[in-house]
Design a protein around this motif. Sequence first.
Motif, PDB file in Angstrom:
ATOM      1  N   SER A   5      10.184   3.532   9.420  1.00 51.57           N
ATOM      2  CA  SER A   5       9.293   4.693   9.511  1.00 51.57           C
ATOM      3  C   SER A   5       8.293   4.747   8.358  1.00 51.57           C
ATOM      4  CB  SER A   5      10.126   5.977   9.525  1.00 51.57           C
ATOM      5  OG  SER A   5      10.909   6.078   8.341  1.00 51.57           O
ATOM      6  N   GLN A   6       8.510   3.927   7.323  1.00 51.14           N
ATOM      7  CA  GLN A   6       7.651   3.956   6.135  1.00 51.14           C
ATOM      8  C   GLN A   6       6.700   2.761   6.056  1.00 51.14           C
ATOM      9  OE1 GLN A   6      10.872   4.129   3.247  1.00 51.14           O
ATOM     10  NE2 GLN A   6      10.476   6.300   2.868  1.00 51.14           N
ATOM     11  N   ARG A   7       6.786   1.858   6.976  1.00 55.19           N
ATOM     12  CA  ARG A   7       5.923   0.680   6.920  1.00 55.19           C
ATOM     13  C   ARG A   7       4.481   1.028   7.256  1.00 55.19           C
ATOM     14  NH1 ARG A   7      10.236  -3.237   9.961  1.00 55.19           N
ATOM     15  NH2 ARG A   7      11.582  -3.592   8.149  1.00 55.19           N
ATOM     16  N   ARG A   8       3.547   0.306   6.593  1.00 54.03           N
ATOM     17  CA  ARG A   8       2.130   0.562   6.774  1.00 54.03           C
ATOM     18  C   ARG A   8       1.424  -0.683   7.283  1.00 54.03           C
ATOM     19  NH1 ARG A   8       0.202   3.932   1.359  1.00 54.03           N
ATOM     20  NH2 ARG A   8       1.810   5.551   1.430  1.00 54.03           N
ATOM     21  N   THR A   9       0.296  -0.452   7.912  1.00 51.58           N
ATOM     22  CA  THR A   9      -0.524  -1.573   8.376  1.00 51.58           C
ATOM     23  C   THR A   9      -1.350  -2.119   7.211  1.00 51.58           C
ATOM     24  OG1 THR A   9      -2.407  -0.169   8.961  1.00 51.58           O
ATOM     25  CG2 THR A   9      -0.697  -0.508  10.654  1.00 51.58           C
ATOM     26  N   GLU A  10      -1.908  -3.307   7.391  1.00 55.63           N
ATOM     27  CA  GLU A  10      -2.760  -3.900   6.362  1.00 55.63           C
ATOM     28  C   GLU A  10      -3.978  -3.023   6.083  1.00 55.63           C
ATOM     29  OE1 GLU A  10      -2.321  -6.472   4.493  1.00 55.63           O
ATOM     30  OE2 GLU A  10      -0.448  -7.213   5.370  1.00 55.63           O
ATOM     31  N   THR A  11      -4.525  -2.403   7.127  1.00 53.64           N
ATOM     32  CA  THR A  11      -5.690  -1.535   6.953  1.00 53.64           C
ATOM     33  C   THR A  11      -5.356  -0.344   6.073  1.00 53.64           C
ATOM     34  OG1 THR A  11      -6.524  -2.186   9.136  1.00 53.64           O
ATOM     35  CG2 THR A  11      -7.429  -0.175   8.155  1.00 53.64           C
ATOM     36  N   GLU A  12      -4.191   0.281   6.319  1.00 53.81           N
ATOM     37  CA  GLU A  12      -3.770   1.417   5.498  1.00 53.81           C
ATOM     38  C   GLU A  12      -3.537   1.004   4.052  1.00 53.81           C
ATOM     39  OE1 GLU A  12      -1.313   4.210   8.641  1.00 53.81           O
ATOM     40  OE2 GLU A  12      -0.367   2.380   7.902  1.00 53.81           O
ATOM     41  N   LEU A  13      -2.898  -0.140   3.848  1.00 56.10           N
ATOM     42  CA  LEU A  13      -2.624  -0.610   2.498  1.00 56.10           C
ATOM     43  C   LEU A  13      -3.917  -0.910   1.745  1.00 56.10           C
ATOM     44  CD1 LEU A  13       0.416  -2.992   3.121  1.00 56.10           C
ATOM     45  CD2 LEU A  13       0.444  -0.802   1.929  1.00 56.10           C
ATOM     46  N   ALA A  14      -4.876  -1.521   2.447  1.00 59.05           N
ATOM     47  CA  ALA A  14      -6.154  -1.855   1.808  1.00 59.05           C
ATOM     48  C   ALA A  14      -6.884  -0.597   1.354  1.00 59.05           C
ATOM     49  CB  ALA A  14      -7.023  -2.658   2.770  1.00 59.05           C
ATOM     50  N   LYS A  15      -6.825   0.470   2.166  1.00 59.76           N
ATOM     51  CA  LYS A  15      -7.492   1.720   1.815  1.00 59.76           C
ATOM     52  C   LYS A  15      -6.848   2.352   0.585  1.00 59.76           C
ATOM     53  CE  LYS A  15      -8.782   6.228   3.725  1.00 59.76           C
ATOM     54  NZ  LYS A  15      -8.716   7.121   4.914  1.00 59.76           N
ATOM     55  N   VAL A  16      -5.525   2.391   0.555  1.00 54.85           N
ATOM     56  CA  VAL A  16      -4.811   2.974  -0.586  1.00 54.85           C
ATOM     57  C   VAL A  16      -5.068   2.151  -1.848  1.00 54.85           C
ATOM     58  CG1 VAL A  16      -2.528   3.478  -1.527  1.00 54.85           C
ATOM     59  CG2 VAL A  16      -3.026   4.010   0.861  1.00 54.85           C
ATOM     60  N   TRP A  17      -5.081   0.819  -1.696  1.00 55.74           N
ATOM     61  CA  TRP A  17      -5.314  -0.056  -2.841  1.00 55.74           C
ATOM     62  C   TRP A  17      -6.717   0.149  -3.424  1.00 55.74           C
ATOM     63  CZ3 TRP A  17      -3.420  -2.659  -6.612  1.00 55.74           C
ATOM     64  CH2 TRP A  17      -4.164  -3.660  -7.243  1.00 55.74           C
ATOM     65  N   THR A  18      -7.694   0.305  -2.566  1.00 52.43           N
ATOM     66  CA  THR A  18      -9.066   0.531  -3.034  1.00 52.43           C
ATOM     67  C   THR A  18      -9.159   1.798  -3.858  1.00 52.43           C
ATOM     68  OG1 THR A  18      -9.956  -0.617  -1.099  1.00 52.43           O
ATOM     69  CG2 THR A  18     -11.453   0.834  -2.287  1.00 52.43           C
ATOM     70  N   GLN A  19      -8.444   2.824  -3.450  1.00 56.72           N
ATOM     71  CA  GLN A  19      -8.466   4.094  -4.184  1.00 56.72           C
ATOM     72  C   GLN A  19      -7.687   4.002  -5.500  1.00 56.72           C
ATOM     73  OE1 GLN A  19      -6.778   6.699  -1.256  1.00 56.72           O
ATOM     74  NE2 GLN A  19      -8.726   7.033  -0.171  1.00 56.72           N
ATOM     75  N   ALA A  20      -6.575   3.255  -5.494  1.00 55.03           N
ATOM     76  CA  ALA A  20      -5.688   3.228  -6.661  1.00 55.03           C
ATOM     77  C   ALA A  20      -6.118   2.213  -7.711  1.00 55.03           C
ATOM     78  CB  ALA A  20      -4.260   2.908  -6.203  1.00 55.03           C
ATOM     79  N   TYR A  21      -6.840   1.164  -7.295  1.00 60.17           N
ATOM     80  CA  TYR A  21      -7.144   0.048  -8.193  1.00 60.17           C
ATOM     81  C   TYR A  21      -7.826   0.456  -9.497  1.00 60.17           C
ATOM     82  CZ  TYR A  21      -9.295  -4.217  -9.965  1.00 60.17           C
ATOM     83  OH  TYR A  21      -9.714  -5.230 -10.770  1.00 60.17           O
ATOM     84  N   PRO A  22      -8.885   1.289  -9.484  1.00 64.85           N
ATOM     85  CA  PRO A  22      -9.539   1.649 -10.759  1.00 64.85           C
ATOM     86  C   PRO A  22      -8.591   2.323 -11.745  1.00 64.85           C
ATOM     87  CG  PRO A  22     -10.923   2.246  -8.897  1.00 64.85           C
ATOM     88  CD  PRO A  22      -9.592   1.892  -8.327  1.00 64.85           C
ATOM     89  N   LYS A  23      -7.748   3.240 -11.233  1.00 62.37           N
ATOM     90  CA  LYS A  23      -6.805   3.933 -12.111  1.00 62.37           C
ATOM     91  C   LYS A  23      -5.756   2.969 -12.652  1.00 62.37           C
ATOM     92  CE  LYS A  23      -7.264   8.400  -9.733  1.00 62.37           C
ATOM     93  NZ  LYS A  23      -6.533   9.448  -8.978  1.00 62.37           N
ATOM     94  N   LEU A  24      -5.274   2.094 -11.806  1.00 59.65           N
ATOM     95  CA  LEU A  24      -4.255   1.134 -12.239  1.00 59.65           C
ATOM     96  C   LEU A  24      -4.801   0.197 -13.313  1.00 59.65           C
ATOM     97  CD1 LEU A  24      -2.671   0.182  -8.785  1.00 59.65           C
ATOM     98  CD2 LEU A  24      -1.646   1.580 -10.583  1.00 59.65           C
ATOM     99  N   LEU A  25      -6.010  -0.318 -13.081  1.00 55.52           N
ATOM    100  CA  LEU A  25      -6.607  -1.235 -14.051  1.00 55.52           C
ATOM    101  C   LEU A  25      -6.873  -0.521 -15.375  1.00 55.52           C
ATOM    102  CD1 LEU A  25      -7.766  -3.979 -14.778  1.00 55.52           C
ATOM    103  CD2 LEU A  25      -9.948  -3.267 -13.780  1.00 55.52           C
ATOM    104  N   GLY A  26      -7.398   0.714 -15.303  1.00 53.93           N
ATOM    105  CA  GLY A  26      -7.655   1.473 -16.523  1.00 53.93           C
ATOM    106  C   GLY A  26      -6.377   1.750 -17.294  1.00 53.93           C
ATOM    107  N   ALA A  27      -5.316   2.137 -16.573  1.00 53.94           N
ATOM    108  CA  ALA A  27      -4.038   2.414 -17.229  1.00 53.94           C
ATOM    109  C   ALA A  27      -3.475   1.151 -17.878  1.00 53.94           C
ATOM    110  CB  ALA A  27      -3.049   2.980 -16.213  1.00 53.94           C
ATOM    111  N   LEU A  28      -3.609   0.003 -17.194  1.00 55.23           N
ATOM    112  CA  LEU A  28      -3.103  -1.253 -17.732  1.00 55.23           C
ATOM    113  C   LEU A  28      -3.848  -1.660 -18.998  1.00 55.23           C
ATOM    114  CD1 LEU A  28      -1.314  -3.757 -17.507  1.00 55.23           C
ATOM    115  CD2 LEU A  28      -3.008  -4.753 -15.964  1.00 55.23           C
ATOM    116  N   LEU A  29      -5.177  -1.528 -18.974  1.00 55.94           N
ATOM    117  CA  LEU A  29      -5.972  -1.897 -20.146  1.00 55.94           C
ATOM    118  C   LEU A  29      -5.677  -0.972 -21.332  1.00 55.94           C
ATOM    119  CD1 LEU A  29      -9.400  -2.719 -18.452  1.00 55.94           C
ATOM    120  CD2 LEU A  29      -7.665  -4.324 -19.266  1.00 55.94           C
ATOM    121  N   THR A  30      -5.480   0.322 -21.052  1.00 56.06           N
ATOM    122  CA  THR A  30      -5.115   1.263 -22.104  1.00 56.06           C
ATOM    123  C   THR A  30      -3.770   0.889 -22.720  1.00 56.06           C
ATOM    124  OG1 THR A  30      -6.344   3.064 -21.048  1.00 56.06           O
ATOM    125  CG2 THR A  30      -4.617   3.684 -22.615  1.00 56.06           C
ATOM    126  N   GLU A  31      -2.834   0.542 -21.844  1.00 57.44           N
ATOM    127  CA  GLU A  31      -1.498   0.154 -22.314  1.00 57.44           C
ATOM    128  C   GLU A  31      -1.570  -1.102 -23.187  1.00 57.44           C
ATOM    129  OE1 GLU A  31       2.053   1.266 -22.919  1.00 57.44           O
ATOM    130  OE2 GLU A  31       1.270   2.164 -21.091  1.00 57.44           O
TER     131      GLU A  31
END
Length: 246
Positions: A90-116
């Motif tokens: 019930s929790q599995r996602r399609t590639e399209t859904e994952l790509a959309k979430v990744w596009t939104q999360a990527y800037p925050k993740l990269l910024g947090a990683l560089l700060t760390e």
Amino acid sequence: KDAEGWVTAAAGSWVVGLDNMSGVPAWFSDSLCRAATGEGDVRRALYSDGGLAVFAFRRVILLNGIDVGALSGDLADRAIVANLARIQESQRRTETELAKVWTQAYPKLLGALLTECAECLSVLPSVRLGRSPRMADFARILAALDQRHGTEGLARYTEQARTLAEDTLDADPFIVELRRQVTRFDGTAAELLDKLTPTEGRPPRGWPSARGVTGLLKRNGPGLRKAGWTVEQGARDSEARAWTWH
């Protein structure tokens, strides 16, 4: 399929992803160890009799599988193991859904990683360790992160290395018998082999020769020591023309 093909593939990527593995052959385990700490290779350049092509790299490797089997001791020392929870249907996602979430999360993740990374580097010069594992530089990084966040990453990494080392000992039938039968031994590899070889029936598959016992003790020595054993090569027995072991 072989070490040469691995060098070509690994040299072309900063991060190498190996998906759906069901085992790690001995030659590949050695190659992964070298890639994690620094690998190199020299070949004849194409269309040349005297020219040389030099490969030199160090890589991050992601190894994924449901069960990759027991890791060799030196590879286990270089590994961080993450056991992932099973994804419910019930929790599995399609590639399209994952790509959309990744596009939104990527800037925050990269910024947090560089700060760390920046904050970790600022703390790193003050880090002093009383004792270091095989991956000493990585241990200092973990200690710096622990200092920043009040976590216990280095202790968890050390404990995981000990647990993985014990798992590797269970993969070899001779070492299993050694741990089962021996509490103290002083003698040659041939004498140890004679002590542990079954008197009835055939020995298990993969049972070593006397020379093989020496190799096993050297290779599994680090794992045995982490499990609480003392494993030392002693003086040479002139009569047996062999090295003794304690």
